[in-house]
Design a protein around this motif. Structure first.
Motif, PDB file in Angstrom:
ATOM      1  N   LEU A  82     -37.935 -24.923 -17.209  1.00  0.00           N
ATOM      2  CA  LEU A  82     -37.976 -24.551 -15.798  1.00  0.00           C
ATOM      3  C   LEU A  82     -37.791 -23.046 -15.628  1.00  0.00           C
ATOM      4  CD1 LEU A  82     -38.117 -25.514 -12.852  1.00  0.00           C
ATOM      5  CD2 LEU A  82     -35.640 -25.826 -12.915  1.00  0.00           C
ATOM      6  N   PHE A  85     -40.954 -21.351 -16.394  1.00  0.00           N
ATOM      7  CA  PHE A  85     -42.009 -21.661 -15.428  1.00  0.00           C
ATOM      8  C   PHE A  85     -41.865 -20.858 -14.137  1.00  0.00           C
ATOM      9  CE2 PHE A  85     -44.104 -24.432 -12.260  1.00  0.00           C
ATOM     10  CZ  PHE A  85     -45.279 -24.773 -12.924  1.00  0.00           C
ATOM     11  N   THR A 135     -45.866 -21.068 -20.889  1.00  0.00           N
ATOM     12  CA  THR A 135     -45.298 -21.769 -19.729  1.00  0.00           C
ATOM     13  C   THR A 135     -45.299 -20.874 -18.500  1.00  0.00           C
ATOM     14  OG1 THR A 135     -43.877 -23.069 -21.202  1.00  0.00           O
ATOM     15  CG2 THR A 135     -43.274 -23.005 -18.879  1.00  0.00           C
ATOM     16  N   GLY A 139     -47.277 -21.518 -14.977  1.00  0.00           N
ATOM     17  CA  GLY A 139     -46.644 -21.465 -13.657  1.00  0.00           C
ATOM     18  C   GLY A 139     -47.425 -20.596 -12.695  1.00  0.00           C
ATOM     19  N   THR A 173     -38.392 -32.878 -14.915  1.00  0.00           N
ATOM     20  CA  THR A 173     -38.816 -31.490 -15.059  1.00  0.00           C
ATOM     21  C   THR A 173     -40.086 -31.225 -14.256  1.00  0.00           C
ATOM     22  OG1 THR A 173     -37.867 -31.481 -17.290  1.00  0.00           O
ATOM     23  CG2 THR A 173     -39.338 -29.671 -16.724  1.00  0.00           C
ATOM     24  N   CYS A 177     -40.377 -28.401 -11.285  1.00  0.00           N
ATOM     25  CA  CYS A 177     -41.418 -27.367 -11.287  1.00  0.00           C
ATOM     26  C   CYS A 177     -42.261 -27.431 -10.017  1.00  0.00           C
ATOM     27  CB  CYS A 177     -42.318 -27.537 -12.513  1.00  0.00           C
ATOM     28  SG  CYS A 177     -41.548 -27.108 -14.086  1.00  0.00           S
TER      29      CYS A 177
END
Length: 254
Positions: A82, A85, A135, A139, A173, A177
């Motif tokens: 997280l 992200f 990641t 995002g 998760t 996100c």
């Protein structure tokens, strides 16, 4: 009762009631299967709502749905993923707020579908793509795309799928996100001048209904085995990708 329903939004009482019930159903689907509810919700909302209100209202309702799911499963959230992200979410939101660029109609849907299908059925991504940099990029890209097409859940789900084999960490998760991603839409569409207060009552009603649906869906999720959940998750992603291909080809005039 009908008078109260009419006050929820500029839509009719019957449509408002239908959207509230649908919010509960789709939140339950996302909680139990891990994904798919948000896409189903925006498909129906697109049939009855003005185009200018569709993505911001859907985003706020999904913020409530995913936020509730994240809170109910917070012990299972992968905080490292997280944290990687979130900077991408901020970057993608800033780009989306100021850069009004669109690909030719249809191309965007086909690109997302190809990514999702490869993630589900391909040999797997190179290990470097699953690191912090990959990641962060995911995002940024998914947040930007979400502001254009509304539902980026299949794309985010395909990314999250590569990191987890167990159902609860994947659902938790993914929800966290998506919560932060949908939160940025308040900023993006606020900058664009969207008037949220006209739709506030409907959004609150749909969020409350969504929380109830989420709780029921999580009860079903805890009864599924990791293997069965993985199969359901993969096939729902695949069906969503096939729908994107159909939409993309239609918009290209094929």
């Amino acid at each position: 009762m009908e008078g109260m329903l009419e006050l929820l939004s500029p839509l009719s009482a019957a449509i408002n009631l239908g959207l509230v019930l649908l919010a509960a159903l789709t939140s339950g689907v996302s909680a139990a299967v891990g994904i798919g509810g948000g896409t189903l919700l925006i498909m129906v909302m697109a049939q009855v709502m003005p185009a200018t209100a569709l993505i911001p209202v859907h985003g706020m309702v999904q913020l409530g749905s995913n936020g509730g799911r994240a809170l109910m499963t917070w012990r299972h959230i992968d905080r490292g993923l997280l944290a990687a992200f979130l900077p991408g979410v901020v970057l993608g939101a800033l780009v989306a707020a100021w850069l009004l660029v669109r690909l030719p109609p249809g191309v965007l849907e086909l690109c997302i579908a190809a990514f999702v299908l490869y993630s589900c059925w391909g040999p797997g991504w190179p290990r470097g793509w699953l690191g912090r940099g990959g990641t962060l990029l995911a995002g940024a890209l998914t947040t930007f795309l979400s502001s254009l097409v509304g539902a980026s859940g299949p794309l985010v789900g395909a990314v999250i799928k590569q990191h987890f084999g167990e159902r609860l960490p994947r659902v938790a998760t993914f929800a966290a996100c998506m919560s932060f991603q949908h939160l940025t839409k308040a900023f993006i569409f606020g900058v664009a001048g969207f008037v949220f207060h006209e739709w506030l009552a409907l959004m609150v009603a749909m969020i409350v209904a969504g929380l109830a649906g989420t709780w029921l869906g999580l009860q079903l999720l805890r009864r599924l085995s990791d293997r069965r959940f993985d199969g359901l998750f993969k096939w729902v992603l695949t069906l969503l990708a096939l729908r994107l291909i159909w939409l993309g080809l239609g918009r290209l005039g094929v």
